[in-house]
Design an enzyme around this catalytic site. Structure first.
Site, short mmCIF file in Angstrom:
data_model
loop_
_atom_site.label_atom_id
_atom_site.label_comp_id
_atom_site.label_asym_id
_atom_site.label_seq_id
_atom_site.Cartn_x
_atom_site.Cartn_y
_atom_site.Cartn_z
N TYR A 30 0.86 -1.19 0.00
CA TYR A 30 0.00 0.00 0.00
C TYR A 30 0.89 1.24 0.00
CZ TYR A 30 -3.24 3.61 1.46
OH TYR A 30 -3.98 4.77 1.50
N GLU A 87 -3.44 7.43 -4.22
CA GLU A 87 -3.36 6.17 -3.52
C GLU A 87 -3.09 5.03 -4.50
OE1 GLU A 87 -6.94 3.96 -2.08
OE2 GLU A 87 -6.12 4.40 -0.10
#
Ligand code: GDP
Ligand code: MN
Length: 385
Positions: free
Chosen positions: A108, A196
């Site tokens: 992530y 993101e």
């Protein structure tokens, strides 16, 4: 403004961030089949909607043949994709067709503003692929944060330390640091409010690529980015919101059935609260703005009435610069242009309220003298209907 995944990846690629090879967007199964063919016979079909969790919801499929691509696209296109983030669902109009990458590890990576420190922060986690909120709850120490100094930026050693601390594969550390550098440049240059990459994928052939990408551009900076104009077009999730945006009307569609038209954001919020207190559910937020003329009011009323869920409208105006008689004229004008099938309650206070009330007296609109009174009236009328 939110970008779709395919737009986000296009933007990232301009800054050197590695993204999977893609064969573009398809809006029909036949286009999807051709796209999978162009990729050499295999491809990932990905629903392009503004929500995470598409994979779990069935919006992402790996096709092993062009025919399979066609079948998957046929299923995904037009489907109401219900994700954890958007449980009511979003209709899929486009799919992205990408090279299937063989993913070894999912990380992530994101950059977002951190309001407490007034800096942008890089967030890293070894637990990629899943919802970061879930990770934050279950494994808070699996999340590493690195603040970006607004003047100094970040040093390479800081990035290296963060990548090591996040437990990212040392063999990929150099490539990951390079990727983060490029992401920072992309973030700053495009005035992003969020970037993101989840997952940031390490492939079996050792590449570091953005398997998914979500980007939000700061709306207040859009004037500096004519290059994003094309992204803004057709990027409204809601057709009515898009219509309102064209006329610079602050309109947000909500789930209820009581249409709300007010002037000033504060009064609008209060009016929505009153509707709720009276037992109703607002269908929208709509601020006509200060000094609204009759034509604008008519436009707003039209807009609210175009929502088929609206079973009644509450117009609550506090006249300061806005003149109540102008508002009344707008409401009358709108009622002459379109057939109004639902009750409309109007409450006017402030500048020229008396003149406004006189104009409305001859119509079949219902007037109310206080905000509470108006909210109660419209809610009971909607319930009775
Ligand atoms: P999201 O569910 O909306 O966040 O969509 P993602 O693009 O993140 O996809 C969800 C998951 O699908 C990823 O975490 C991957 O595990 C998988 N996935 C997406 N693209 C590929 C791909 O090209 N190859 C493989 N093997 N898996 C993929
Ligand atoms: Mn994702």
């Amino acid at each position: 403004m939110k970008l779709h995944e395919y737009q986000a990846k296009e933007l990232l690629a301009r800054y050197g961030c590695a993204v999977p090879k893609n064969a573009g967007i398809a809006t029909t199964p036949a286009e999807a089949k051709a796209a999978v063919e162009a990729l050499g016979g295999r491809g990932v079909i990905k629903a392009q909607v503004h929500s995470g969790g598409r994979g779990k919801a069935g919006g992402i499929k790996v096709a092993k043949t062009p025919e399979e691509g066609e079948t998957y696209a046929d299923t995904i296109l037009g489907m109401l994709l219900k994700t954890v983030q958007v449980p009511e669902g979003i209709v899929v109009e486009k799919v992205l067709i990408e090279e299937p990458v063989s993913i070894e590890k999912e990380y992530y990576l994101s950059i977002v503003p951190d309001r407490n420190t007034r800096r942008n922060v890089i967030i890293l986690s070894e637990q990629g692929g899943m919802d970061i909120e879930e990770v934050a709850e279950a494994h808070p120490d699996a999340i590493i944060r690195l603040m970006i100094d607004p003047l100094e930026g970040v040093r390479d050693y800081e990035l290296r330390e963060a990548v090591a601390e996040a437990n990212f594969a040392p063999a990929s550390a150099n490539k990951i640091v390079t990727f983060i550098r490029q992401l920072i440049t992309a973030y700053n240059t495009s005035d992003a409010a969020m970037m993101e990459i989840n997952p940031l994928a390490i492939t079996s052939d050792g590449r570091v690529i953005a398997a998914d990408a979500k980007i939000e551009i700061d709306d207040a900076a859009m004037f500096r980015h004519p290059e994003f104009a094309a992204y803004a077009e057709g990027n409204h999730e809601d057709a009515l919101e898009a219509e309102a945006a064209k006329d610079d009307i602050a309109y947000v569609r909500l789930g209820g059935n009581v249409g709300v038209i007010c002037n000033g954001a504060g009064l609008t919020m209060t009016t929505m609260d009153e509707v709720k207190r009276a037992g109703g559910e607002p269908a929208n937020f709509l601020d006509v703005g200060g000094g609204a003329q009759a034509e604008r009011v008519a436009k707003c009323l039209n807009l609210v009435l175009s929502d088929p869920n609206v079973k009644g409208v509450l117009i609550n105006i506090f006249g300061g610069i806005t003149r109540c008689d102008e508002v009344a004229k707008g409401v009358i004008a709108a009622s002459q242009m379109i057939e109004i099938k639902v009750p409309i309650v109007v409450r006017l206070a402030g500048t020229n309220a008396k003149e406004g009330a006189e104009i409305l007296a001859s119509s079949n609109l219902i007037s109310a003298d206080t905000m509470q009174n108006a909210a109660e009236k419209i809610v009971s009328l909607v319930k009775a209907a």
